[in-house]
Design an enzyme around this catalytic site. Structure first.
Site, PDB file in Angstrom:
ATOM      1  N   ASN A 208       0.722  -0.985  -0.075  1.00 31.89           N
ATOM      2  CA  ASN A 208       0.013   0.015  -0.027  1.00 31.89           C
ATOM      3  C   ASN A 208       0.844   1.363   0.054  1.00 31.89           C
ATOM      4  O   ASN A 208       2.072   1.392   0.450  1.00 31.89           O
ATOM      5  CB  ASN A 208      -0.914   0.216   1.396  1.00 31.89           C
ATOM      6  N   LYS A 286      12.935 -15.161  -9.302  1.00 30.20           N
ATOM      7  CA  LYS A 286      12.362 -13.902 -10.172  1.00 30.20           C
ATOM      8  C   LYS A 286      11.612 -14.615 -11.207  1.00 30.20           C
ATOM      9  O   LYS A 286      12.423 -15.091 -11.989  1.00 30.20           O
ATOM     10  CB  LYS A 286      13.708 -13.069 -10.658  1.00 30.20           C
ATOM     11  N   PRO A 303      -4.198 -12.075   7.094  1.00 25.47           N
ATOM     12  CA  PRO A 303      -4.957 -12.022   8.499  1.00 25.47           C
ATOM     13  C   PRO A 303      -5.567 -10.645   8.770  1.00 25.47           C
ATOM     14  O   PRO A 303      -4.739  -9.608   8.446  1.00 25.47           O
ATOM     15  CB  PRO A 303      -3.967 -12.386   9.509  1.00 25.47           C
ATOM     16  N   ASP A 304      -6.599 -10.205   9.382  1.00 19.35           N
ATOM     17  CA  ASP A 304      -7.203  -9.240   9.704  1.00 19.35           C
ATOM     18  C   ASP A 304      -6.707  -8.824  11.380  1.00 19.35           C
ATOM     19  O   ASP A 304      -7.401  -9.449  12.023  1.00 19.35           O
ATOM     20  CB  ASP A 304      -8.709  -9.206   9.676  1.00 19.35           C
ATOM     21  N   PHE A 323      -7.652   2.360  11.905  1.00 20.63           N
ATOM     22  CA  PHE A 323      -7.709   3.583  10.801  1.00 20.63           C
ATOM     23  C   PHE A 323      -8.446   3.167   9.769  1.00 20.63           C
ATOM     24  O   PHE A 323      -8.397   1.798   9.291  1.00 20.63           O
ATOM     25  CB  PHE A 323      -6.314   3.861  10.642  1.00 20.63           C
ATOM     26  N   LYS A 337     -17.052  -0.216   8.773  1.00 25.17           N
ATOM     27  CA  LYS A 337     -15.844  -0.909   9.352  1.00 25.17           C
ATOM     28  C   LYS A 337     -15.545  -1.061  10.788  1.00 25.17           C
ATOM     29  O   LYS A 337     -15.207  -2.084  11.398  1.00 25.17           O
ATOM     30  CB  LYS A 337     -14.432  -0.035   8.728  1.00 25.17           C
ATOM     31  N   LYS A 341     -15.434  -4.550  12.370  1.00 23.11           N
ATOM     32  CA  LYS A 341     -14.067  -5.108  13.158  1.00 23.11           C
ATOM     33  C   LYS A 341     -14.094  -5.294  14.776  1.00 23.11           C
ATOM     34  O   LYS A 341     -13.718  -5.957  15.243  1.00 23.11           O
ATOM     35  CB  LYS A 341     -13.036  -3.875  12.845  1.00 23.11           C
TER      36      LYS A 341
END
Length: 400
Positions: A208, A286, A303-304, A323, A337, A341
């Site tokens: 990210n 590669k 995994p969360d 966040f 969310k 969660k």
């Protein structure tokens, strides 16, 4: 901030012991009284005379010294300081601490003390990465020992990697944070930050867009309020703050393991931008272009971490903060969310390209809790961090 404080400094046996001399000097510059304890192995690297000259005090060396026992005694010596610092903390000293051994003055002091303890590990990279050392580290963290370092770098033995003792000024910053009389003194806070890198092959990865700036600012702000901060960071471009315990990871699985090892905590702040997916079978070589066309990947869900911690039945931090980086309908998506969660708060922001927030120095957040959404004005990420740290302190019943 440190003037008038008293540090019991235990110097272990390793080449990094030479840094302890500069550490003593830096502490005394700040008005700290340093009582040094030098192990037999430590004497192979620094002399009692040099330690005593810099500390301006007697050096304690032997458990069965009649004069020392008559003057103070090892039990009293272990309890007169505001903080016990072990620098360098060798693999041997860490093992003794974890197992409760007491066969010399240093290990006996550490077993007999009821004073907070901080260690600055230093050893060969293979020794640091060995399963036994990592087990001992987990035990010490669980016992409430604060860990500063080790850093990555070249070793005296010629190898490279984690194992270098933290620099003296880093240790001073950690001591200042640990002895701070701020509203979060005595509170243990876990902060995750930065991106995770999920390998495709040895040279490519999924990630990210996160610099780690906001997570770093939050960790620093919490430490400034006196919290003991464990900072778990992916490969961010922003360096971690000084004065906190830093745990570096690469992947989501590594971050989850580090979070679990860092618990229990009073607060957990999950500011990291964890990749949602990974390649289920990353290539060990590669990948090359092929006449057969583009490679095909099978993806697996990572995994969360936020959800796993927020929904823990035992050992859940009293305050869990997540966040949410959104590009549209920020409040509705973030509210959903939070419910999904199971966390207490969600700190949401709009990271669409037009805002310039992703990778920038400013942020505009909405804090969502059980009472609804609280919109904050756009301000620097440092200011957001300080405001959030103060909100956390108030939630824990502290006066800010």
């Amino acid at each position: 901030m440190l003037s008038g404080k008293h540090i019991l400094l235990i110097i272990g046996g390793g080449i990094a012991a030479f840094k302890s001399l500069d550490l003593i000097r830096r502490l005394r510059e700040r008005g700290v009284t340093v009582t040094p304890v030098l192990t037999r192995a430590g004497e192979e690297f620094v002399t009692p005379l040099s330690v005593s000259a810099l500390a301006g005090r007697k050096v304690y060396r032997d458990l069965f010294d009649l004069t020392d026992e008559a003057e103070m005694g090892h039990i009293q010596l272990s309890r007169v300081a505001d903080l016990v610092v072990v620098a360098p903390a060798t693999a041997d000293l860490m093992a003794k601490m974890a197992q409760g051994l007491a066969n010399d003055l240093a290990s006996t002091l550490l077993l007999a003390t009821d004073t907070p303890v901080m260690i600055a590990p230093a050893m060969n990279v293979r020794m640091w990465q060995h399963a036994a050392t990592q087990r001992n580290l987990a035990t010490l963290r669980g016992d409430g020992v604060h860990v500063i370092g080790p850093n990555d770098g070249d070793m005296a033995c010629g190898e490279f990697g984690p194992g270098r003792m933290a620099e003296p000024l880093e240790i001073v910053a950690a001591i200042e944070a640990r002895l701070s009389d701020g509203p979060l003194k005595g509170r243990r806070v876990l902060v995750t930050s930065g991106p995770t890198h999920e390998p495709i092959d040895p040279v490519r990865y999924i990630a990210n867009r996160s610099s780690g700036a906001q997570g770093t600012a939050i960790a620093r702000a919490l430490a400034e309020l006196g919290a003991q901060v464990v900072f778990i960071t992916g490969p961010a471009t922003v360096p971690p703050p000084e004065g906190v315990e830093v745990v570096r990871v690469e992947t989501a699985a590594e971050m989850l393991a580090a979070v679990e090892a860092a618990l229990p905590a009073d607060v957990a702040v999950f500011a990291a931008a964890v990749a949602d997916w990974r390649v289920s079978q990353a290539s060990q070589k590669k990948l090359k272009k092929s006449k057969d066309g583009l490679p095909k990947f099978d993806f697996a869900e990572n995994p969360d971490i936020l959800k796993q911690v927020a929904r823990m039945t035992e050992g859940r931090p009293p305050l869990v903060i997540g966040f949410a980086a959104e590009t549209d309908d920020v409040i509705n998506h973030a509210t959903a969310k939070r419910d999904r969660k199971g966390c207490d708060w969600i700190v949401a922001n709009d990271v669409s390209p037009a805002t310039g927030i992703m990778g920038g120095s400013e942020n505009a957040v909405v804090v969502i809790d059980e009472s609804g959404a609280e919109t904050w004005p756009r301000m620097s990420k440092v200011a957001v961090a300080r405001a959030l740290a103060e909100r956390i302190a108030r939630a824990l019943g502290a006066s800010v």
